[in-house]
Scaffold this motif. Structure first.
Motif, PDB file in Angstrom:
ATOM      1  N   UNK A  23       0.833  -1.198   0.000  1.00 14.03           N
ATOM      2  CA  UNK A  23       0.000   0.000   0.000  1.00 14.03           C
ATOM      3  C   UNK A  23       0.868   1.250   0.000  1.00 14.03           C
ATOM      4  N   UNK A  24       1.937   1.247   0.807  1.00 15.67           N
ATOM      5  CA  UNK A  24       2.840   2.402   0.840  1.00 15.67           C
ATOM      6  C   UNK A  24       3.486   2.628  -0.522  1.00 15.67           C
ATOM      7  N   UNK A  25       3.957   1.536  -1.148  1.00  9.05           N
ATOM      8  CA  UNK A  25       4.566   1.668  -2.477  1.00  9.05           C
ATOM      9  C   UNK A  25       3.568   2.199  -3.497  1.00  9.05           C
ATOM     10  N   UNK A  26       2.363   1.653  -3.497  1.00  9.51           N
ATOM     11  CA  UNK A  26       1.364   2.058  -4.481  1.00  9.51           C
ATOM     12  C   UNK A  26       1.023   3.541  -4.364  1.00  9.51           C
ATOM     13  N   UNK A  27       0.820   3.999  -3.137  1.00  2.95           N
ATOM     14  CA  UNK A  27       0.465   5.404  -2.934  1.00  2.95           C
ATOM     15  C   UNK A  27       1.628   6.333  -3.289  1.00  2.95           C
ATOM     16  N   UNK A  28       2.841   5.957  -2.872  1.00  5.48           N
ATOM     17  CA  UNK A  28       3.996   6.813  -3.145  1.00  5.48           C
ATOM     18  C   UNK A  28       4.320   6.871  -4.629  1.00  5.48           C
ATOM     19  N   UNK A  29       4.342   5.708  -5.288  1.00  6.02           N
ATOM     20  CA  UNK A  29       4.656   5.704  -6.715  1.00  6.02           C
ATOM     21  C   UNK A  29       3.542   6.363  -7.520  1.00  6.02           C
ATOM     22  N   UNK A  30       2.284   6.077  -7.173  1.00 10.53           N
ATOM     23  CA  UNK A  30       1.182   6.709  -7.886  1.00 10.53           C
ATOM     24  C   UNK A  30       1.219   8.218  -7.775  1.00 10.53           C
ATOM     25  N   UNK A  31       1.486   8.724  -6.560  1.00 14.73           N
ATOM     26  CA  UNK A  31       1.570  10.176  -6.368  1.00 14.73           C
ATOM     27  C   UNK A  31       2.751  10.754  -7.127  1.00 14.73           C
ATOM     28  N   UNK A  32       3.883  10.062  -7.091  1.00 12.60           N
ATOM     29  CA  UNK A  32       5.067  10.540  -7.805  1.00 12.60           C
ATOM     30  C   UNK A  32       4.831  10.611  -9.309  1.00 12.60           C
ATOM     31  N   UNK A  33       4.248   9.545  -9.891  1.00 15.35           N
ATOM     32  CA  UNK A  33       3.975   9.546 -11.334  1.00 15.35           C
ATOM     33  C   UNK A  33       2.970  10.626 -11.710  1.00 15.35           C
ATOM     34  N   UNK A  34       1.959  10.828 -10.863  1.00 18.53           N
ATOM     35  CA  UNK A  34       0.961  11.858 -11.149  1.00 18.53           C
ATOM     36  C   UNK A  34       1.581  13.247 -11.112  1.00 18.53           C
TER      37      UNK A  34
END
Length: 230
Positions: A23-34
Motif C-alpha cells: 500500500x505504501x509503495x502504491x500510494x507513493x509511486x502513484x503520487x510521484x507519477x501523477x
C-alpha cells in the motif's frame, strides 16, 4: 502437495507486512507519477523554460524525493511476498519475480537521479548550466528509463507475481488474471499515454488489500489455534 505453513508469529505477521509495504509503495509511486505527469511539459523543446518556473520545478522535486521511499517499500513488498509464498515458491518464476523487481527499482532510481541532477544544475544557476538541447536530451533519457524500460520491467514483475499467486492460490483467481491484463497493457501501451502506468501501482494496491483482508480473516482462527495448543 503443498504443506500448510506453521502458525508462528512471523508467518502471521507476513500478510500484514506485505499489505502495508504494498500500500505504501502504491500510494507513493502513484503520487510521484501523477506529479511528474502534471508538472512536465508535453513538448520536450520547452524544457529550458519549464525548469525556470519555480512552482513546476518544486513539484517535480517533490515527486523525485518520493521515489526513494517508494523503492524501499517495493523492496520490502518483494521480501514479504516471497516469505508469504514460502516453500511453495517456484524457482523459475521466483527468479523472474526477483530479477524484474530489482531491475524496476534500479531503473526507477536511475531515472530519478538523472532528472534530479538536471534540476540541481538549473537551480544552481552556474555558468556551466546545461543548455536547452542538453536539457531536452536529458529529459528524453529520463523518460526512456522510467516510461519504457522501467515500466516494461514492471510488466514482467506483474506477470511473474500473477503466475506465482495463481499457482500457490494465495489470492483469488480474478486478481491474478487481472494482473496478466495489466501486464499486457503495460507492455503494448507504454509511450502512448503516461497515465496507463498508474495501472501498475493500482494492481499492487489491490493485491496488498487482498493480503490485508486475508490477514484479518485468518487472525481469529490463528489465535484460537494458538490458545488450544497452550
Amino acid at each position: 502437495m503443498a504443506h500448510p505453513e506453521p502458525i508462528t508469529g512471523t508467518s502471521l505477521r507476513t500478510p500484514r507486512a506485505a499489505a502495508v509495504a504494498g500500500i505504501a509503495f502504491s500510494l507513493l509511486l502513484g503520487l510521484s507519477l501523477a506529479l511528474i505527469t502534471i508538472s512536465s511539459p508535453a513538448n520536450p523543446a520547452t524544457v529550458g523554460t519549464w525548469l525556470t518556473q519555480s512552482s513546476r520545478r518544486g513539484t517535480l522535486a517533490l515527486a523525485l524525493n518520493l521515489v526513494p521511499f517508494a523503492g524501499i517499500a517495493f523492496l520490502w513488498f518483494i521480501g514479504v511476498v516471497r516469505d508469504r509464498i514460502g516453500q511453495r515458491e517456484d524457482r523459475f518464476f521466483a527468479s523472474v519475480f526477483l530479477g524484474s523487481g530489482l531491475l524496476f527499482v534500479a531503473m526507477l532510481f536511475a531515472a530519478a537521479a538523472f532528472a534530479g541532477g538536471l534540476i540541481a544544475d538549473v537551480t544552481a544557476g552556474s555558468a556551466s548550466t546545461p543548455g536547452p538541447d542538453t536539457l531536452a536530451l536529458g529529459r528524453q533519457v529520463t523518460s526512456l528509463l522510467l516510461h519504457v524500460y522501467g515500466m516494461r520491467m514492471a510488466a514482467v514483475f506483474t506477470v511473474s507475481t500473477a503466475t506465482i499467486t495463481l499457482r500457490t492460490k494465495v489470492v483469488p483467481r480474478w486478481i491474478g488474471m487481472l494482473g496478466f491484463a495489466v501486464a499486457v497493457v503495460l507492455l503494448v501501451s507504454v509511450g502512448l499515454t503516461v497515465w496507463v502506468e498508474l495501472l501498475f501501482p493500482a494492481w499492487i494496491l489491490l493485491l496488498s488489500i487482498e493480503f490485508l483482508r486475508t490477514r484479518l480473516r485468518q487472525a481469529p482462527a490463528a489465535r484460537t489455534a494458538i490458545s488450544a495448543e497452550a
